[in-house]
Design a protein around this motif. Structure first.
Motif, PDB file in Angstrom:
ATOM      1  N   GLU A  16       0.836  -1.212   0.000  1.00 21.04           N
ATOM      2  CA  GLU A  16       0.000   0.000   0.000  1.00 21.04           C
ATOM      3  C   GLU A  16       0.868   1.258   0.000  1.00 21.04           C
ATOM      4  OE1 GLU A  16      -0.307  -2.529   2.108  1.00 21.04           O
ATOM      5  OE2 GLU A  16      -2.319  -3.346   1.820  1.00 21.04           O
ATOM      6  N   ALA A  17       1.929   1.250   0.792  1.00 22.58           N
ATOM      7  CA  ALA A  17       2.834   2.404   0.840  1.00 22.58           C
ATOM      8  C   ALA A  17       3.516   2.595  -0.508  1.00 22.58           C
ATOM      9  CB  ALA A  17       3.867   2.219   1.953  1.00 22.58           C
ATOM     10  N   ALA A  18       3.911   1.490  -1.135  1.00 22.87           N
ATOM     11  CA  ALA A  18       4.537   1.575  -2.458  1.00 22.87           C
ATOM     12  C   ALA A  18       3.558   2.121  -3.485  1.00 22.87           C
ATOM     13  CB  ALA A  18       5.040   0.194  -2.877  1.00 22.87           C
ATOM     14  N   ALA A  19       2.290   1.720  -3.395  1.00 22.53           N
ATOM     15  CA  ALA A  19       1.279   2.205  -4.338  1.00 22.53           C
ATOM     16  C   ALA A  19       1.084   3.714  -4.211  1.00 22.53           C
ATOM     17  CB  ALA A  19      -0.038   1.473  -4.109  1.00 22.53           C
ATOM     18  N   LEU A  20       0.989   4.210  -2.989  1.00 23.04           N
ATOM     19  CA  LEU A  20       0.829   5.650  -2.782  1.00 23.04           C
ATOM     20  C   LEU A  20       2.051   6.411  -3.307  1.00 23.04           C
ATOM     21  CD1 LEU A  20      -0.713   5.586   0.804  1.00 23.04           C
ATOM     22  CD2 LEU A  20      -1.897   6.197  -1.325  1.00 23.04           C
ATOM     23  N   ARG A  21       3.232   5.883  -3.061  1.00 26.04           N
ATOM     24  CA  ARG A  21       4.467   6.513  -3.526  1.00 26.04           C
ATOM     25  C   ARG A  21       4.537   6.526  -5.047  1.00 26.04           C
ATOM     26  NH1 ARG A  21       8.449   3.969  -5.093  1.00 26.04           N
ATOM     27  NH2 ARG A  21       8.059   2.074  -3.889  1.00 26.04           N
ATOM     28  N   GLU A  22       4.271   5.380  -5.686  1.00 32.74           N
ATOM     29  CA  GLU A  22       4.336   5.301  -7.144  1.00 32.74           C
ATOM     30  C   GLU A  22       3.326   6.236  -7.801  1.00 32.74           C
ATOM     31  OE1 GLU A  22       6.293   3.928  -9.401  1.00 32.74           O
ATOM     32  OE2 GLU A  22       7.610   3.092  -7.873  1.00 32.74           O
ATOM     33  N   LEU A  23       2.113   6.280  -7.256  1.00 31.18           N
ATOM     34  CA  LEU A  23       1.084   7.164  -7.806  1.00 31.18           C
ATOM     35  C   LEU A  23       1.564   8.611  -7.813  1.00 31.18           C
ATOM     36  CD1 LEU A  23      -1.829   7.702  -8.813  1.00 31.18           C
ATOM     37  CD2 LEU A  23      -2.474   7.918  -6.394  1.00 31.18           C
ATOM     38  N   ALA A  28       7.462  13.372  -9.404  1.00 29.03           N
ATOM     39  CA  ALA A  28       8.893  13.122  -9.223  1.00 29.03           C
ATOM     40  C   ALA A  28       9.281  11.771  -9.808  1.00 29.03           C
ATOM     41  CB  ALA A  28       9.248  13.184  -7.734  1.00 29.03           C
ATOM     42  N   PRO A  29       9.304  11.649 -11.149  1.00 31.91           N
ATOM     43  CA  PRO A  29       9.645  10.365 -11.752  1.00 31.91           C
ATOM     44  C   PRO A  29      11.077   9.942 -11.447  1.00 31.91           C
ATOM     45  CG  PRO A  29       9.479  12.084 -13.424  1.00 31.91           C
ATOM     46  CD  PRO A  29       9.040  12.685 -12.137  1.00 31.91           C
ATOM     47  N   ASP A  30      11.319   8.638 -11.563  1.00 30.68           N
ATOM     48  CA  ASP A  30      12.672   8.109 -11.394  1.00 30.68           C
ATOM     49  C   ASP A  30      13.590   8.687 -12.469  1.00 30.68           C
ATOM     50  OD1 ASP A  30      11.877   6.525  -9.268  1.00 30.68           O
ATOM     51  OD2 ASP A  30      11.591   4.734 -10.490  1.00 30.68           O
ATOM     52  N   PRO A  31      14.907   8.690 -12.204  1.00 33.00           N
ATOM     53  CA  PRO A  31      15.846   9.197 -13.213  1.00 33.00           C
ATOM     54  C   PRO A  31      15.811   8.413 -14.526  1.00 33.00           C
ATOM     55  CG  PRO A  31      16.921   8.984 -11.077  1.00 33.00           C
ATOM     56  CD  PRO A  31      15.574   8.364 -10.939  1.00 33.00           C
ATOM     57  N   THR A  32      15.323   7.166 -14.502  1.00 34.35           N
ATOM     58  CA  THR A  32      15.264   6.349 -15.719  1.00 34.35           C
ATOM     59  C   THR A  32      13.982   6.594 -16.518  1.00 34.35           C
ATOM     60  OG1 THR A  32      14.198   4.533 -14.504  1.00 34.35           O
ATOM     61  CG2 THR A  32      16.608   4.502 -14.635  1.00 34.35           C
ATOM     62  N   GLU A  33      13.103   7.475 -16.042  1.00 30.97           N
ATOM     63  CA  GLU A  33      11.790   7.651 -16.665  1.00 30.97           C
ATOM     64  C   GLU A  33      11.639   9.027 -17.308  1.00 30.97           C
ATOM     65  OE1 GLU A  33       9.023   4.915 -13.741  1.00 30.97           O
ATOM     66  OE2 GLU A  33       9.488   6.969 -13.106  1.00 30.97           O
ATOM     67  N   VAL A  34      11.096   9.048 -18.523  1.00 30.06           N
ATOM     68  CA  VAL A  34      10.641  10.269 -19.179  1.00 30.06           C
ATOM     69  C   VAL A  34       9.154  10.043 -19.426  1.00 30.06           C
ATOM     70  CG1 VAL A  34      10.859  11.775 -21.177  1.00 30.06           C
ATOM     71  CG2 VAL A  34      12.887  10.614 -20.259  1.00 30.06           C
ATOM     72  N   LEU A  35       8.308  10.705 -18.634  1.00 31.13           N
ATOM     73  CA  LEU A  35       6.882  10.378 -18.605  1.00 31.13           C
ATOM     74  C   LEU A  35       6.014  11.471 -19.196  1.00 31.13           C
ATOM     75  CD1 LEU A  35       6.653   8.974 -14.951  1.00 31.13           C
ATOM     76  CD2 LEU A  35       7.187   7.735 -17.064  1.00 31.13           C
ATOM     77  N   GLU A  36       4.916  11.036 -19.803  1.00 27.29           N
ATOM     78  CA  GLU A  36       3.847  11.904 -20.271  1.00 27.29           C
ATOM     79  C   GLU A  36       2.586  11.441 -19.555  1.00 27.29           C
ATOM     80  OE1 GLU A  36       1.720  13.051 -24.554  1.00 27.29           O
ATOM     81  OE2 GLU A  36       3.373  11.624 -24.492  1.00 27.29           O
ATOM     82  N   GLU A  90       4.655   9.253 -10.259  1.00 26.04           N
ATOM     83  CA  GLU A  90       4.403   9.187 -11.698  1.00 26.04           C
ATOM     84  C   GLU A  90       3.329  10.134 -12.198  1.00 26.04           C
ATOM     85  OE1 GLU A  90       3.959   5.271 -13.288  1.00 26.04           O
ATOM     86  OE2 GLU A  90       6.026   4.746 -12.766  1.00 26.04           O
ATOM     87  N   THR A  91       2.421  10.566 -11.320  1.00 28.25           N
ATOM     88  CA  THR A  91       1.325  11.432 -11.775  1.00 28.25           C
ATOM     89  C   THR A  91       1.238  12.759 -11.025  1.00 28.25           C
ATOM     90  OG1 THR A  91      -0.294  10.527 -10.217  1.00 28.25           O
ATOM     91  CG2 THR A  91      -0.068   9.405 -12.360  1.00 28.25           C
ATOM     92  N   GLY A  92       1.920  12.872  -9.894  1.00 27.51           N
ATOM     93  CA  GLY A  92       1.771  14.062  -9.068  1.00 27.51           C
ATOM     94  C   GLY A  92       0.477  14.065  -8.282  1.00 27.51           C
ATOM     95  N   LEU A  93      -0.135  12.887  -8.082  1.00 26.24           N
ATOM     96  CA  LEU A  93      -1.396  12.777  -7.347  1.00 26.24           C
ATOM     97  C   LEU A  93      -1.188  12.073  -6.012  1.00 26.24           C
ATOM     98  CD1 LEU A  93      -3.733  11.550 -10.232  1.00 26.24           C
ATOM     99  CD2 LEU A  93      -3.746  13.829  -9.198  1.00 26.24           C
ATOM    100  N   LYS A  94      -1.876  12.572  -4.994  1.00 30.07           N
ATOM    101  CA  LYS A  94      -1.962  11.887  -3.709  1.00 30.07           C
ATOM    102  C   LYS A  94      -3.347  11.264  -3.593  1.00 30.07           C
ATOM    103  CE  LYS A  94       1.240  14.694  -1.027  1.00 30.07           C
ATOM    104  NZ  LYS A  94       1.436  15.425   0.235  1.00 30.07           N
ATOM    105  N   ALA A  95      -3.441  10.176  -2.838  1.00 32.94           N
ATOM    106  CA  ALA A  95      -4.735   9.506  -2.654  1.00 32.94           C
ATOM    107  C   ALA A  95      -5.039   9.357  -1.175  1.00 32.94           C
ATOM    108  CB  ALA A  95      -4.726   8.143  -3.327  1.00 32.94           C
TER     109      ALA A  95
END
Length: 197
Positions: free
Chosen positions: A90-97, A139-147, A100-105
């Motif tokens: 659950e903590a990983a899901a909140l962090r990843e969200l 705050a994407p990872d350094p390996t990610e270029v996201l849209e 990658e999107t700039g959204l909190k849940a």
């Protein structure tokens, strides 16, 4: 290592042929169920696969676009990432969200846990629907270029059904959420945005 039985297989040893911070490839000399000698390779993941289907009060969700190295292709996916084995899913899901999107849940509703490729990997996935969304820090990872793209859930479902979205984890999450909503297996406040009316 002494011989070990794994179902109908006999394992005669183990070695690691590749290792990095994300995965390791384990090789096993084996006797196959047929009785013939062989080698079995297993990709061991050092993280859990974490996926999130964000859903706002208007029935919209978010997908993330990025280049995927193995296929040398651009892919649209729900927010996904790796959760270290010592971190609660659950903590990983909140962090990843948020990354990658700039959204909190405010709330996560679990929709499933699956083996993503049970013949050559040991990867386990955990998936959630995220609600009570607010702005956080992108705050994407350094390996990610996201849209990032916001779209109605119904449009995302159409992209999955048409085959335009090919990421298996995204397809699995979207279809599971839709079926669970149809069958009344999700809270009504979530289901009404997935299966209107």
């Amino acid at each position: 290592m002494s011989d070990v039985k794994r179902g109908p297989w006999t394992v005669h040893g183990e070695s690691v042929s590749f290792d990095n911070p994300w995965l390791a490839v384990h090789e096993y000399p084996v006797t196959m169920p047929s009785g013939d000698p062989g080698r079995y390779g297993v990709v061991h993941f050092k993280n859990r696969a974490i996926g999130v289907l964000p859903l706002d009060e208007e029935g919209y969700t978010w997908i993330v676009g990025q280049h995927r190295f193995p296929f040398d292709a651009y892919s649209w996916e729900l927010p996904e990432g790796g959760g270290p084995l010592d971190e609660e899913p659950e903590a990983a899901a909140l962090r990843e969200l948020e990354e990658e999107t700039g959204l909190k849940a405010e709330k996560l509703t679990p929709i499933g846990s699956w083996q993503l490729s049970n013949s050559v990997t040991d990867e386990i996935s955990f998936a959630y629907i995220a609600t009570g969304l607010s702005s956080g820090e992108f705050a994407p990872d350094p390996t990610e270029v996201l849209e990032i793209k916001r779209l109605p859930f119904a449009e995302l479902l159409d992209l999955v059904i048409s085959g335009e979205i090919t990421d298996a984890f995204t397809v699995l999450m979207v279809q599971t959420a839709y079926i669970r909503a149809q069958r009344g297996l999700l809270p009504p406040e979530i289901s009404r945005h997935i299966v209107p009316g």
